[in-house]
Design a protein around this motif. Structure first.
Motif, short mmCIF file in Angstrom:
data_model
loop_
_atom_site.label_atom_id
_atom_site.label_comp_id
_atom_site.label_asym_id
_atom_site.label_seq_id
_atom_site.Cartn_x
_atom_site.Cartn_y
_atom_site.Cartn_z
N ASP A 1 -31.20 -24.60 -35.73
CA ASP A 1 -32.18 -23.89 -36.53
C ASP A 1 -32.91 -24.77 -37.55
N PHE A 2 -32.70 -26.08 -37.50
CA PHE A 2 -33.46 -27.03 -38.32
C PHE A 2 -33.86 -28.21 -37.42
N ALA A 3 -35.15 -28.55 -37.41
CA ALA A 3 -35.65 -29.46 -36.38
C ALA A 3 -35.70 -30.93 -36.77
N ALA A 4 -35.43 -31.28 -38.02
CA ALA A 4 -35.62 -32.66 -38.47
C ALA A 4 -34.28 -33.40 -38.58
N SER A 5 -33.87 -34.04 -37.50
CA SER A 5 -32.65 -34.85 -37.56
C SER A 5 -32.92 -36.22 -38.17
N ASN A 6 -34.20 -36.64 -38.18
CA ASN A 6 -34.57 -37.93 -38.74
C ASN A 6 -35.80 -37.77 -39.64
N PRO A 7 -35.60 -37.49 -40.93
CA PRO A 7 -36.73 -37.27 -41.82
C PRO A 7 -37.73 -38.42 -41.84
N ALA A 8 -37.25 -39.66 -41.75
CA ALA A 8 -38.17 -40.81 -41.84
C ALA A 8 -39.22 -40.77 -40.74
N VAL A 9 -38.83 -40.32 -39.54
CA VAL A 9 -39.79 -40.27 -38.43
C VAL A 9 -40.84 -39.20 -38.69
N VAL A 10 -40.42 -38.03 -39.16
CA VAL A 10 -41.37 -36.96 -39.47
C VAL A 10 -42.33 -37.41 -40.56
N LEU A 11 -41.80 -38.00 -41.61
CA LEU A 11 -42.63 -38.47 -42.72
C LEU A 11 -43.58 -39.58 -42.27
N ALA A 12 -43.11 -40.43 -41.37
CA ALA A 12 -43.96 -41.52 -40.88
C ALA A 12 -45.17 -40.99 -40.13
N ALA A 13 -45.01 -39.84 -39.45
CA ALA A 13 -46.13 -39.26 -38.73
C ALA A 13 -47.25 -38.85 -39.67
N ALA A 14 -46.90 -38.56 -40.93
CA ALA A 14 -47.91 -38.17 -41.92
C ALA A 14 -48.34 -39.34 -42.80
N ALA A 15 -47.60 -40.43 -42.75
CA ALA A 15 -47.83 -41.52 -43.71
C ALA A 15 -49.24 -42.09 -43.65
N THR A 16 -49.74 -42.33 -42.45
CA THR A 16 -51.06 -42.95 -42.32
C THR A 16 -52.19 -41.93 -42.40
#
Length: 350
Positions: free
Chosen positions: A54-69
């Motif tokens: 019920d929570f989809a982010a096992s790796n926050p750094a990857v999700v955040l990296a998608a928004a970084a640029t």
């Protein structure tokens, strides 16, 4: 006063249709939420690590990296990284990479984790819960402080004069300690001179004021300047044009998640009366129109000493357009009110 958003990237069933969005869709939605938070002038966005359906982010750094640029100013942090069951070297490398992509906007929020699914997943014994965190935090801080590291411990192979790359843009890369209000973790953060994040999700936020003072006392004892340390909070909340609308939209998904956790942990049922009580000025839910939410955040700053506030939204799955509207209102209407009043109040204190 810094203001931001946190999320666990929830994928719970819709309370009306029973349907559940895919992990992939929800992750893509969160990237949109981060981009919007940046556009409306919020200071920080946090993504929490979990290892359950019920929570989809096992790796926050990857999700955040998608928004970084795709963002310009907003700081990007985990909320939290479950350091006890992670490899500190890989954590540091992931967030150093994020720091490069964002040109110096990455942060690590390290915690022991209130969810324990990662421990059996990665082969760790819950009996070592405290020891794992202390040992791995020690290594993470050495990685933060030096390019080349020599370290030995009980739960991870030793490192002998090894360089760890890439290096972050920020020197040092910010590392926060996340705490649910445990006195030992608060003291640890103060002694280490690290910024502290308190999860204030129940009871009265005023109850955390003594913990903030304890944190600062520990910092002074260790020779740190408490005026240079930041104390943040993460609390559930939602903003809509009208307070009743905000409550009615936010309650169903919140009740679903809280009752799921209640069954897992032996808590009592979460009712509308529980929810409404927490929406009062002295409660821990930040739900309402922009004026109501701003008033509660200002109250928190004045009475508890919080200098960064992160609104956790949603709690459970909500329509994406409602979440986006809440973020927009928080950035465009709540944040300016809070910043103006806090600046005025701080000037009076001097």
């Amino acid at each position: 006063m810094e203001l931001g958003i946190s999320t666990f990237v929830e994928t719970t069933p819709d309370f009306q249709t029973g349907k559940t969005v895919s992990h992939a869709q929800r992750i893509r939605e969160v990237v949109e939420e981060i981009i919007l938070a940046d556009q409306v002038g919020l200071d920080v966005f946090g993504v929490g690590e979990h290892h359950r359906e019920d929570f989809a982010a096992s790796n926050p750094a990857v999700v955040l990296a998608a928004a970084a640029t795709q963002t310009k100013n907003i700081r990007l942090t985990s909320a939290v990284t479950v350091l006890s069951s992670a490899d500190p070297v890989r954590v540091f490398q992931d967030f150093a990479t994020l720091d490069g992509l964002s040109n110096g906007r990455a942060e690590i929020m390290a915690g022991r984790g209130s969810f324990i699914e990662s421990f059996p997943l990665f082969g760790y014994d819950l009996d070592d819960y405290e020891e794992l965190f202390e040992e791995k935090l020690d290594l993470l801080l050495k990685l933060q402080q030096s390019e080349r590291v020599t370290w030995s411990g009980k739960h991870r192979p030793s490192i002998q004069d090894v360089g760890v790359y890439p290096r972050p843009v920020q020197d040092p890369l910010p590392i926060w300690i996340g705490s649910g209000g445990n006195r030992e973790s608060v003291v640890r953060a103060g002694l280490l001179g690290l910024p502290l994040v308190l999860a204030i999700i129940g009871g009265s936020p005023r109850q955390f004021a003594p913990l903030v003072q304890l944190y600062k006392q520990a910092a002074v004892h260790a020779g740190h300047d408490p005026e240079k340390l930041t104390v943040a909070s993460h609390s559930h909340g939602f903003v809509a044009a009208e307070t009743d609308l905000a409550a009615d939209q936010f309650f169903p998904s919140t009740q679903h998640v809280m009752n799921t956790l209640a069954r897992e942990r032996g808590w009592g049922p979460y009712t509308r009366s529980t929810f409404d009580a927490a929406r009062t000025l002295e409660g821990a839910l930040y739900v309402g129109d922009p004026d109501t939410v701003a008033e509660k955040v200002i109250h928190l700053r004045k009475n508890v000493g919080i200098t960064r506030f992160m609104l956790h939204v949603p709690v459970g799955s909500m329509p994406h357009d409602q979440v986006l509207k809440a973020i927009e209102l928080f950035g465009k209407e709540v944040a300016p009110k809070v910043r103006e009043e806090v600046a005025r109040w701080e000037a009076e204190q001097k």
